[in-house]
Design an enzyme around this catalytic site. Structure first.
Site, PDB file in Angstrom:
ATOM      1  N   GLU A   1       0.887  -1.179   0.000  1.00 11.28           N
ATOM      2  CA  GLU A   1       0.000   0.000   0.000  1.00 11.28           C
ATOM      3  C   GLU A   1       0.910   1.209   0.000  1.00 11.28           C
ATOM      4  O   GLU A   1       1.462   1.581   1.036  1.00 11.28           O
ATOM      5  CB  GLU A   1      -0.887  -0.006   1.256  1.00 11.28           C
ATOM      6  CG  GLU A   1      -1.887  -1.148   1.316  1.00 11.28           C
ATOM      7  CD  GLU A   1      -3.080  -0.932   0.402  1.00 11.28           C
ATOM      8  OE1 GLU A   1      -3.330   0.213  -0.022  1.00 11.28           O
ATOM      9  OE2 GLU A   1      -3.768  -1.920   0.105  1.00 11.28           O
TER      10      GLU A   1
ATOM     11  N   CYS B   1      -2.161   9.231   2.557  1.00 10.87           N
ATOM     12  CA  CYS B   1      -1.772   8.750   1.222  1.00 10.87           C
ATOM     13  C   CYS B   1      -2.842   9.039   0.177  1.00 10.87           C
ATOM     14  O   CYS B   1      -2.532   9.270  -0.981  1.00 10.87           O
ATOM     15  CB  CYS B   1      -1.461   7.260   1.277  1.00 10.87           C
ATOM     16  SG  CYS B   1      -2.811   6.300   1.939  1.00 10.87           S
TER      17      CYS B   1
HETATM   18  P1  NAD Z   1       8.796   5.236   4.203  1.00 12.97           P
HETATM   19  O1  NAD Z   1       8.491   4.266   3.137  1.00 12.97           O
HETATM   20  O2  NAD Z   1      10.152   5.804   4.268  1.00 12.97           O
HETATM   21  O3  NAD Z   1       8.500   4.619   5.638  1.00 12.97           O
HETATM   22  C1  NAD Z   1       7.296   3.978   5.942  1.00 12.97           C
HETATM   23  C2  NAD Z   1       7.542   2.923   7.003  1.00 12.97           C
HETATM   24  O4  NAD Z   1       8.384   1.937   6.487  1.00 12.97           O
HETATM   25  C3  NAD Z   1       8.238   3.448   8.255  1.00 12.97           C
HETATM   26  O5  NAD Z   1       7.720   2.828   9.377  1.00 12.97           O
HETATM   27  C4  NAD Z   1       9.677   3.057   8.070  1.00 12.97           C
HETATM   28  O6  NAD Z   1      10.292   2.838   9.295  1.00 12.97           O
HETATM   29  C5  NAD Z   1       9.515   1.758   7.295  1.00 12.97           C
HETATM   30  N1  NAD Z   1      10.637   1.470   6.421  1.00 12.97           N
HETATM   31  C6  NAD Z   1      11.418   2.326   5.741  1.00 12.97           C
HETATM   32  N2  NAD Z   1      12.368   1.667   5.059  1.00 12.97           N
HETATM   33  C7  NAD Z   1      12.183   0.351   5.317  1.00 12.97           C
HETATM   34  C8  NAD Z   1      12.842  -0.845   4.918  1.00 12.97           C
HETATM   35  N3  NAD Z   1      13.879  -0.846   4.079  1.00 12.97           N
HETATM   36  N4  NAD Z   1      12.376  -2.015   5.396  1.00 12.97           N
HETATM   37  C9  NAD Z   1      11.324  -2.046   6.231  1.00 12.97           C
HETATM   38  N5  NAD Z   1      10.662  -0.972   6.649  1.00 12.97           N
HETATM   39  C10 NAD Z   1      11.078   0.229   6.183  1.00 12.97           C
HETATM   40  O7  NAD Z   1       7.712   6.342   4.043  1.00 12.97           O
HETATM   41  P2  NAD Z   1       7.446   7.623   4.866  1.00 12.97           P
HETATM   42  O8  NAD Z   1       7.770   8.775   4.011  1.00 12.97           O
HETATM   43  O9  NAD Z   1       8.021   7.580   6.223  1.00 12.97           O
HETATM   44  O10 NAD Z   1       5.857   7.426   5.037  1.00 12.97           O
HETATM   45  C11 NAD Z   1       4.944   7.983   4.211  1.00 12.97           C
HETATM   46  C12 NAD Z   1       4.661   7.148   2.953  1.00 12.97           C
HETATM   47  O11 NAD Z   1       3.753   6.108   3.260  1.00 12.97           O
HETATM   48  C13 NAD Z   1       3.975   7.964   1.894  1.00 12.97           C
HETATM   49  O12 NAD Z   1       4.552   7.655   0.647  1.00 12.97           O
HETATM   50  C14 NAD Z   1       2.528   7.494   1.936  1.00 12.97           C
HETATM   51  O13 NAD Z   1       1.791   7.679   0.777  1.00 12.97           O
HETATM   52  C15 NAD Z   1       2.688   6.086   2.281  1.00 12.97           C
HETATM   53  N6  NAD Z   1       1.419   5.569   2.825  1.00 12.97           N
HETATM   54  C16 NAD Z   1       0.621   4.804   2.027  1.00 12.97           C
HETATM   55  C17 NAD Z   1      -0.613   4.340   2.498  1.00 12.97           C
HETATM   56  C18 NAD Z   1      -1.507   3.474   1.629  1.00 12.97           C
HETATM   57  O14 NAD Z   1      -2.406   2.841   2.157  1.00 12.97           O
HETATM   58  N7  NAD Z   1      -1.327   3.427   0.321  1.00 12.97           N
HETATM   59  C19 NAD Z   1      -1.016   4.650   3.798  1.00 12.97           C
HETATM   60  C20 NAD Z   1      -0.178   5.429   4.583  1.00 12.97           C
HETATM   61  C21 NAD Z   1       1.054   5.890   4.090  1.00 12.97           C
END
Ligand code: NAD
Length: 474
Positions: free
Chosen positions: A248, A282
């Protein structure tokens, strides 16, 4: 009061570790607590525990699985005010929004609890030659769930609830920035009677955790909510052993306001939806295409509404927008605005950091955005409302479809012909017409293009944790 931070592995809480990190309050950058990080030994223990948990949970009667999930929903209902405070402290959103998110999570638990008992064997063919084919739903096994910080409880529950309903065990790594809320959820499941090995909770350096856990054969699926780049990394890693993925990911959702829209209702809907959670949603609308005939009226209407947004500590009454969740988002907003201004955009309202302390960004209204500017191509994920003028519907649909994102989209028009055209031609996970996106538990939601793979919500989410094994008997 904030939560005592820890890991939950093999049914035991671990509060001390050599390595860890401070969890900050985004309102004033004060330290709320110290979060321990899991060692490789802890992760190995979590895998072993989750395997044991899977063995027990898959053999538990679905009626009992259902009861545990429903009991968790009841306990969560009794804790709304306590957990709302924890969430607001660590994430920043106003208390009312935290409570709303918890209520949404209760509904998700109830939906999955009710449906857990409906996942049954099914005869799909009963042929003349005596062949019977029975489809037996088999839970996949140990599932790795990784969630972001913007919805600290809803994202966790959207994964745990269907996984448990399917009969899987879970290793969850919520965001290290919002661990307290997730810890409260784990406590609730223990009180609800979930066997101790069925959920393991870990925190640490995200890529180290996912690298280790995705290299383990015992882990059969990864479900991730977060950004597109991280989603792609995880998909690559999962592909090495062909683990299933639900992703997601991010979005950059168009909102098209047609000349015949009910303007006042549209403005109310969109202002509320855009600035909810300080725009860190998101599915939030992030490219506002307004028909030129109503452009000035819409721009002034947004301005009047945005002026009434009150910023402050989400714990206080009368606050409609809290801080951004972390300093990265503040830096990103500054970068978007600097880039847009350099390219000739006009800031109508806001556009700067608010207060030196805390991660606040002013609600911002901006227009004349250059097609190639960063704000147009990268996910905004913050309180910036970007306005564009259009005069041709085919052209605006092409613009709406022009990015690699395909999550949500919004259309405001009273014309049924246009409603039908937009619903058909906009390429996105969903098209909402004259409304915001309803996130009801029975609705499957998923992105297309680079916004994701698979669905969360609805019965589809439960089946994403299930293999359908067919038994053919003569
Ligand atoms: P991010 O991808 O950097 O981090 C999101 C989560 O993933 C954090 O908890 C982070 O600790 C973890 N993470 C980061 N790198 C990782 C790895 N290599 N392995 C495992 N976990 C890892 O994103 P962000 O900028 O912190 O969060 C916002 C993003 O999340 C936005 O792009 C948003 O659109 C997306 N989002 C999507 C939805 C959906 O349902 N489509 C919902 C909420 C947020």
């Amino acid at each position: 009061m904030y939560t005592k931070l820890g890991l939950f592995i093999g049914g035991k809480w671990i509060y001390e570790a050599k390595k860890g990190e401070d969890v900050l309050n985004p309102f004033d950058e004060s330290v709320l607590g110290r979060l321990p990080h899991a060692t490789e030994g802890d992760l190995n223990d979590a895998v072993k525990s989750a395997e044991k948990g899977f063995d027990e949970w898959r053999n538990t009667d679905p009626e009992i699985r259902s009861r545990v999930i429903l009991r968790a929903a009841d306990i969560l209902s009794e804790r709304i005010s306590v957990i709302s405070e924890v969430m607001t402290l660590e994430q920043g959103k106003p208390l009312a929004e935290s409570a709303g998110e918890i209520n949404q999570s209760i509904a998700i638990l109830k939906f999955n609890g009710e449906n857990a008992k409906l996942i049954k064997d099914k005869v799909v063919a009963d042929r003349d030659n005596g062949l019977k084919t029975l489809i037996k739903p088999q839970p996949l096994g140990v599932c790795l769930c990784l969630t972001a910080w913007n919805f600290p409880i809803a994202l966790v529950i959207r994964k745990i609830a269907p996984a448990l309903a399917a009969g899987c065990s879970v290793i969850i790594k919520p965001s290290e920035e919002t661990p307290g809320t997730a810890i409260e959820v784990i406590k609730i499941f223990q009180e609800a009677g979930l066997p101790k090995d069925v959920i393991n909770l870990v925190f640490g350096v995200p890529h180290e955790i996912s690298d280790y856990l995705l290299s383990r054969d015992e882990v059969k699926k990864v479900s991730f909510t977060g950004s597109v780049p991280v989603g792609k990394l995880l998909a690559k890693k999962a592909a090495e052993s062909l683990k299933r993925c639900t992703l997601e990911l991010g979005g950059h959702s168009p909102a098209i306001i047609a000349e015949d829209a009910d303007i006042e209702t549209t403005l109310d809907t969109l202002t509320g939806f855009k600035f909810r959670n300080a725009g860190q949603v998101c599915i939030a609308p992030s490219r506002f295409y307004v028909h030129e005939k109503i452009y000035d009226k819409v721009r002034d209407g947004f301005l009047n509404r945005i002026k009434n947004i009150t910023l402050g500590n989400g714990l206080n009454d009368g606050i409609s927008m809290g801080p951004l969740s972390n300093s990265r988002r503040v830096d990103a907003m500054k970068d978007f605005i600097d880039d847009a201004v350099k390219n000739g955009s006009n800031i109508i309202y806001g556009g700067s950091r608010y207060q030196d302390k805390g991660y606040f960004w002013e609600p911002t209204l901006i227009e004349n955005i250059h097609e190639g500017s960063k704000m147009m191509t990268q996910e905004i994920f913050g309180p910036i409302l970007a306005l564009f003028k259009f005069n041709d519907y085919d052209d605006v649909i092409e613009k709406a479809n022009s990015l690699n994102y395909g999550l949500a989209s919004y259309v405001y028009t009273t014309s049924e012909v246009l409603q039908e055209k937009m619903a058909k031609e906009i390429v996105a996970g969903g098209v909402s017409i004259n409304t915001a996106s309803p996130m009801h538990p029975e609705i499957p939601y998923g992105g297309i293009k680079e916004s994701g793979i698979g669905y969360e919500g609805g019965i589809d989410a439960i089946y994403s944790y299930i293999h359908k094994k067919n038994i053919n008997i003569i």
